[in-house]
Write a protein that holds these residues in place. Structure first.
Motif, PDB file in Angstrom:
ATOM      1  N   ILE A   1      11.937  -2.452  -0.143  1.00 34.49           N
ATOM      2  CA  ILE A   1      11.282  -1.361  -0.866  1.00 34.49           C
ATOM      3  C   ILE A   1       9.836  -1.255  -0.397  1.00 34.49           C
ATOM      4  CG2 ILE A   1      10.714  -0.430  -3.142  1.00 34.49           C
ATOM      5  CD1 ILE A   1      13.708  -0.982  -2.745  1.00 34.49           C
ATOM      6  N   ASN A   2       9.501  -0.178   0.267  1.00 35.42           N
ATOM      7  CA  ASN A   2       8.117   0.048   0.675  1.00 35.42           C
ATOM      8  C   ASN A   2       7.500   1.262  -0.007  1.00 35.42           C
ATOM      9  OD1 ASN A   2       7.997  -2.156   2.553  1.00 35.42           O
ATOM     10  ND2 ASN A   2       9.263  -0.931   3.922  1.00 35.42           N
ATOM     11  N   THR A   3       8.359   2.184  -0.482  1.00 37.91           N
ATOM     12  CA  THR A   3       7.854   3.410  -1.119  1.00 37.91           C
ATOM     13  C   THR A   3       8.619   3.651  -2.428  1.00 37.91           C
ATOM     14  OG1 THR A   3       9.518   4.855  -0.123  1.00 37.91           O
ATOM     15  CG2 THR A   3       7.528   4.449   1.177  1.00 37.91           C
TER      16      THR A   3
ATOM     17  N   TYR B   1      -0.727 -12.652  11.733  1.00 39.34           N
ATOM     18  CA  TYR B   1       0.188 -13.699  12.187  1.00 39.34           C
ATOM     19  C   TYR B   1       1.591 -13.298  11.766  1.00 39.34           C
ATOM     20  CZ  TYR B   1      -4.032 -16.391  12.940  1.00 39.34           C
ATOM     21  OH  TYR B   1      -5.265 -16.799  13.375  1.00 39.34           O
ATOM     22  N   TYR B   2       2.429 -12.983  12.759  1.00 41.84           N
ATOM     23  CA  TYR B   2       3.791 -12.520  12.475  1.00 41.84           C
ATOM     24  C   TYR B   2       4.751 -13.708  12.409  1.00 41.84           C
ATOM     25  CZ  TYR B   2       2.387  -7.796  14.263  1.00 41.84           C
ATOM     26  OH  TYR B   2       1.812  -6.581  14.498  1.00 41.84           O
ATOM     27  N   LEU B   3       5.466 -13.839  11.327  1.00 35.83           N
ATOM     28  CA  LEU B   3       6.493 -14.880  11.244  1.00 35.83           C
ATOM     29  C   LEU B   3       7.557 -14.736  12.348  1.00 35.83           C
ATOM     30  CD1 LEU B   3       7.798 -17.292   9.806  1.00 35.83           C
ATOM     31  CD2 LEU B   3       8.864 -15.664   8.221  1.00 35.83           C
TER      32      LEU B   3
ATOM     33  N   SER C   1       0.824  -1.235   0.000  1.00 31.99           N
ATOM     34  CA  SER C   1       0.000   0.000   0.000  1.00 31.99           C
ATOM     35  C   SER C   1       0.842   1.263   0.000  1.00 31.99           C
ATOM     36  CB  SER C   1      -0.901   0.035   1.235  1.00 31.99           C
ATOM     37  OG  SER C   1      -1.515  -1.204   1.406  1.00 31.99           O
ATOM     38  N   ARG C   2       1.997   1.203   0.684  1.00 30.17           N
ATOM     39  CA  ARG C   2       2.818   2.409   0.802  1.00 30.17           C
ATOM     40  C   ARG C   2       3.448   2.829  -0.535  1.00 30.17           C
ATOM     41  NH1 ARG C   2       6.203   0.147   5.821  1.00 30.17           N
ATOM     42  NH2 ARG C   2       5.461  -1.796   4.881  1.00 30.17           N
ATOM     43  N   MET C   3       3.376   1.946  -1.552  1.00 25.81           N
ATOM     44  CA  MET C   3       3.899   2.319  -2.869  1.00 25.81           C
ATOM     45  C   MET C   3       2.966   3.296  -3.575  1.00 25.81           C
ATOM     46  SD  MET C   3       6.822   0.965  -3.517  1.00 25.81           S
ATOM     47  CE  MET C   3       7.276   0.674  -5.226  1.00 25.81           C
TER      48      MET C   3
ATOM     49  N   GLN D   1      -4.236 -11.690   2.933  1.00 30.56           N
ATOM     50  CA  GLN D   1      -2.913 -11.422   3.490  1.00 30.56           C
ATOM     51  C   GLN D   1      -3.034 -11.200   4.995  1.00 30.56           C
ATOM     52  OE1 GLN D   1      -3.647 -10.020   0.110  1.00 30.56           O
ATOM     53  NE2 GLN D   1      -2.829 -12.085  -0.126  1.00 30.56           N
ATOM     54  N   LEU D   2      -2.941 -12.324   5.731  1.00 29.68           N
ATOM     55  CA  LEU D   2      -3.126 -12.261   7.180  1.00 29.68           C
ATOM     56  C   LEU D   2      -1.802 -12.208   7.924  1.00 29.68           C
ATOM     57  CD1 LEU D   2      -6.060 -14.840   7.481  1.00 29.68           C
ATOM     58  CD2 LEU D   2      -6.188 -12.357   7.208  1.00 29.68           C
ATOM     59  N   GLY D   3      -0.735 -11.863   7.203  1.00 30.88           N
ATOM     60  CA  GLY D   3       0.559 -11.682   7.861  1.00 30.88           C
ATOM     61  C   GLY D   3       1.638 -12.606   7.322  1.00 30.88           C
ATOM     62  N   THR D   4       2.885 -12.284   7.653  1.00 31.36           N
ATOM     63  CA  THR D   4       4.015 -13.072   7.131  1.00 31.36           C
ATOM     64  C   THR D   4       4.012 -14.495   7.697  1.00 31.36           C
ATOM     65  OG1 THR D   4       5.377 -12.028   8.858  1.00 31.36           O
ATOM     66  CG2 THR D   4       5.533 -11.114   6.651  1.00 31.36           C
TER      67      THR D   4
ATOM     68  N   TYR E   1      10.627  -1.052  11.458  1.00 26.97           N
ATOM     69  CA  TYR E   1      11.174  -2.412  11.488  1.00 26.97           C
ATOM     70  C   TYR E   1      10.840  -3.127  12.804  1.00 26.97           C
ATOM     71  CZ  TYR E   1      14.122  -1.558   7.390  1.00 26.97           C
ATOM     72  OH  TYR E   1      14.581  -1.286   6.130  1.00 26.97           O
ATOM     73  N   GLY E   2      10.922  -4.468  12.763  1.00 25.92           N
ATOM     74  CA  GLY E   2      10.819  -5.270  13.971  1.00 25.92           C
ATOM     75  C   GLY E   2      12.128  -5.171  14.748  1.00 25.92           C
ATOM     76  N   ARG E   3      12.030  -4.923  16.085  1.00 21.53           N
ATOM     77  CA  ARG E   3      13.237  -4.759  16.895  1.00 21.53           C
ATOM     78  C   ARG E   3      13.670  -6.105  17.480  1.00 21.53           C
ATOM     79  NH1 ARG E   3      11.265  -0.272  15.399  1.00 21.53           N
ATOM     80  NH2 ARG E   3      11.878   1.695  16.366  1.00 21.53           N
TER      81      ARG E   3
HETATM   82  C1  UD1 Z   1       8.663  -7.374   8.174  1.00 21.44           C
HETATM   83  C2  UD1 Z   1       8.912  -7.983   9.543  1.00 21.44           C
HETATM   84  C3  UD1 Z   1       9.800  -7.061  10.374  1.00 21.44           C
HETATM   85  C4  UD1 Z   1      11.084  -6.749   9.624  1.00 21.44           C
HETATM   86  C5  UD1 Z   1      10.783  -6.238   8.202  1.00 21.44           C
HETATM   87  C6  UD1 Z   1      12.067  -6.172   7.410  1.00 21.44           C
HETATM   88  C7  UD1 Z   1       6.894  -9.234  10.081  1.00 21.44           C
HETATM   89  C8  UD1 Z   1       5.641  -9.262  10.875  1.00 21.44           C
HETATM   90  N1  UD1 Z   1       7.667  -8.162  10.230  1.00 21.44           N
HETATM   91  O1  UD1 Z   1       7.914  -6.174   8.355  1.00 21.44           O
HETATM   92  O2  UD1 Z   1      10.123  -7.675  11.621  1.00 21.44           O
HETATM   93  O3  UD1 Z   1      11.838  -5.814  10.350  1.00 21.44           O
HETATM   94  O4  UD1 Z   1       9.908  -7.142   7.519  1.00 21.44           O
HETATM   95  O5  UD1 Z   1      11.838  -5.567   6.145  1.00 21.44           O
HETATM   96  O6  UD1 Z   1       7.183 -10.156   9.357  1.00 21.44           O
HETATM   97  N2  UD1 Z   1       3.652 -10.599   2.779  1.00 21.44           N
HETATM   98  C9  UD1 Z   1       2.897 -11.654   2.312  1.00 21.44           C
HETATM   99  N3  UD1 Z   1       1.741 -11.960   2.948  1.00 21.44           N
HETATM  100  C10 UD1 Z   1       1.305 -11.282   4.033  1.00 21.44           C
HETATM  101  C11 UD1 Z   1       2.086 -10.216   4.516  1.00 21.44           C
HETATM  102  C12 UD1 Z   1       3.274  -9.895   3.862  1.00 21.44           C
HETATM  103  O7  UD1 Z   1       3.257 -12.305   1.339  1.00 21.44           O
HETATM  104  O8  UD1 Z   1       0.249 -11.643   4.554  1.00 21.44           O
HETATM  105  C13 UD1 Z   1       4.919 -10.268   2.093  1.00 21.44           C
HETATM  106  C14 UD1 Z   1       4.906  -8.859   1.499  1.00 21.44           C
HETATM  107  O9  UD1 Z   1       4.424  -8.890   0.158  1.00 21.44           O
HETATM  108  C15 UD1 Z   1       6.380  -8.459   1.557  1.00 21.44           C
HETATM  109  C16 UD1 Z   1       6.908  -9.255   2.743  1.00 21.44           C
HETATM  110  O10 UD1 Z   1       5.957 -10.270   3.017  1.00 21.44           O
HETATM  111  O11 UD1 Z   1       7.074  -8.840   0.401  1.00 21.44           O
HETATM  112  C17 UD1 Z   1       7.126  -8.393   3.988  1.00 21.44           C
HETATM  113  O12 UD1 Z   1       5.900  -7.817   4.350  1.00 21.44           O
HETATM  114  P1  UD1 Z   1       5.819  -6.319   4.856  1.00 21.44           P
HETATM  115  O13 UD1 Z   1       4.400  -5.991   5.108  1.00 21.44           O
HETATM  116  O14 UD1 Z   1       6.586  -5.414   3.975  1.00 21.44           O
HETATM  117  O15 UD1 Z   1       6.549  -6.484   6.283  1.00 21.44           O
HETATM  118  P2  UD1 Z   1       7.179  -5.339   7.153  1.00 21.44           P
HETATM  119  O16 UD1 Z   1       6.106  -4.540   7.778  1.00 21.44           O
HETATM  120  O17 UD1 Z   1       8.182  -4.612   6.346  1.00 21.44           O
END
Ligand code: UD1
Ligand code: CA
Length: 449
Positions: free
Chosen positions: A225-227, A195-197, A15-17, A76-79, A138-140
């Motif tokens: 790359i976020n923006t 759900y956070y990886l 979204s930030r792009m 997209q429920l999280g990494t 970022y995640g700390r």
């Molecule tokens: C993530 C990490 C954070 C770390 C950072 C480094 C988590 C919760 N946080 O945050 O600790 O410091 O990366 O850059 O993981 N994606 C999916 N499905 C999802 C969500 C994300 O495929 O449901 C993909 C996104 O497309 C992207 C990547 O995972 O390519 C990372 O997701 P993003 O939302 O950018 O994570 P950050 O908030 O940057």
């Protein structure tokens, strides 16, 4: 070494792009962000590559030419969730490298060393951290002394945790079975409801297994790359990496900042690249050439001592000692011999040009076979298209085509013949003859009022 599986996370929208295009399909030079991570995965010999897709799934899938396994994440429920839906493809007894599709600056050697060190350790999980002056977003990495305890996402962090500048890069290596088991124990009770990886880290520690966090010193590589601002920074980094590498191998790049060359291009020694030049695709350029200024070169094979100025050249071959431009346009499927001149405002397409042939000014040569030692006069046009089909023009060796001639294809001009200026050629010109087809000039005297 255990079997290596690589998972690339590319399900998010980004979204930030602020874009209609999925984030991972934005490009740096001539490749998408995702292409860079896929070639990382390939180059480090992953047994299989699993790409998590979700947002604009078809677009993302169709952009990939490598053979990969797609895991479809509907929502997209999280990494962590992205890995849950990939679990069926993950083998218990493998090293699982996880990288994000939005980190195009990762180097193969960094990943290879990382996987090797994980493999040779007794860690169940190893991840890469970096220290940032500004860790916002970022995640700390939370430690107690030297021991890692957990990772806290920015949005969930307490005040004193926000002051920590060691952050998670999003590059992990897990043991397959440990990952799958840990994913069963994470939840989405957090600020983002995801759900956070990284939450698997704490789960794994609780089981009494080892976790390693490797602090890396080259922050640039892990830029996510976020923006669009970050996209342009990453483009500059990639541009100077590639240009520096080519210069160290012997090319001369006069203005690296205005020169954009993509990763697979090769350039011979003492070839000069002049400013405002773009060289993409599978292009290879020999020694002692001068390319540019203001030229665009795509998928070209160019031999030695070729000069190209202010021109556009695509998907073709140019042999030694040729001169192209200024303002020439070489379109796909041309094969150009030695000592050829393609001059100003000459366009050629799908044509073969023999040695020592010259088309110096203002011509269109399409679907043509030209022999050697031919002179194509200014303004000559191969009339290759009848509105339905394309036809071939054949010109044999040593022909002289006079200025402003139309060669209506299909037609052949046999060797050693001449075409008079202003002729429209509609039938074979036999060898050693002169073809002339234009109305005779008459002067009407005393015509002026
Ligand atoms: C993530 C990490 C954070 C770390 C950072 C480094 C988590 C919760 N946080 O945050 O600790 O410091 O990366 O850059 O993981 N994606 C999916 N499905 C999802 C969500 C994300 O495929 O449901 C993909 C996104 O497309 C992207 C990547 O995972 O390519 C990372 O997701 P993003 O939302 O950018 O994570 P950050 O908030 O940057
Ligand atoms: Ca990110």
């Amino acid at each position: 070494m255990k079997n290596l599986q690589t998972v690339i996370l590319a399900g998010g929208k980004g979204s930030r792009m602020k874009s209609n295009l999925p984030k991972v399909l934005h490009t740096i030079l001539d490749k998408t962000l995702l292409d860079y991570t896929i070639s990382n995965a390939k180059n480090i010999n992953s047994e299989n590559i699993i790409v998590v897709v979700g947002h604009e799934k078809e677009l993302v899938e169709n952009s990939i030419s490598t053979n990969v396994t797609f895991a479809y994440q509907k929502e997209q429920l999280g990494t962590g969730h992205a890995l849950m839906i990939s679990s069926e493809y993950i083998d218990d007894d493998s090293n699982v490298l996880i990288i994000c599709g939005d980190t195009p600056l990762l180097e193969d050697s960094t990943l290879l060393d990382f996987v090797e060190s994980h493999n040779n350790s007794n860690n169940a999980l190893t991840l890469i951290s970096i220290k940032l002056d500004n860790p916002t977003g970022y995640g700390r990495v939370i430690r107690n002394g030297n021991n890692v305890l957990k990772i806290v996402e920015h949005k969930d962090a307490e005040h004193d945790e926000l002051l920590i500048n060691e952050v998670n890069t999003g590059v992990y290596c897990f043991n397959g079975k440990v990952l799958k088991d840990a994913l069963k124990e994470i939840n989405n009770n957090n600020a983002q409801g995801e759900y956070y990886l990284p939450d698997t880290l704490e789960v794994i520690l609780k089981k009494g297994l080892n976790v390693g966090v490797v602090l890396h010193s080259n922050n640039e590589e892990f830029l996510g790359i976020n923006t669009k601002v970050q996209l342009s920074s990453a483009t500059s980094v990639m541009q100077s990496r590639i240009n520096n590498d080519l210069m160290l191998k012997g090319a001369i790049i006069e203005s690296p900042i205005s020169t954009f060359i993509s990763k697979d291009v090769t350039i011979g020694i003492d070839t000069i690249i002049k400013p405002n030049t773009i060289i993409y695709g599978t292009t290879s350029i020999g020694n002692d050439c001068v390319i540019g200024p203001n030229s665009t070169i795509n998928n070209m094979e160019i031999k030695n001592n070729v000069h190209i100025t202010n021109s556009v050249c695509n998907d073709s071959f140019i042999n030694n000692n040729c001169n192209v431009g200024p303002f020439a346009y070489i379109r796909p499927k041309c094969t150009i011999g030695e000592n050829v001149k393609i001059g100003d405002f000459v366009e050629i397409k799908n044509s073969t040009i023999g040695n020592n042939t010259k088309a110096s000014h203002l011509s269109y040569i399409g679907d043509a076979k030209l022999g050697s030692n031919i002179n194509i006069g200014c303004g000559t046009i191969t009339v290759n298209y009848d509105g339905v089909n394309k036809h071939v023009t054949t010109i044999e060796d040593n022909v002289f085509v006079g200025c402003n001639s139309n060669l209506i294809a299909p037609v052949t001009i046999e060797k050693n013949s001449f075409v008079g200026a202003g002729t429209t050629v509609t039938k074979t010109v036999t060898s050693n003859s002169l073809a002339i087809g234009r109305s005779r000039q008459k002067n009407i005297s005393n015509w002026i009022r």
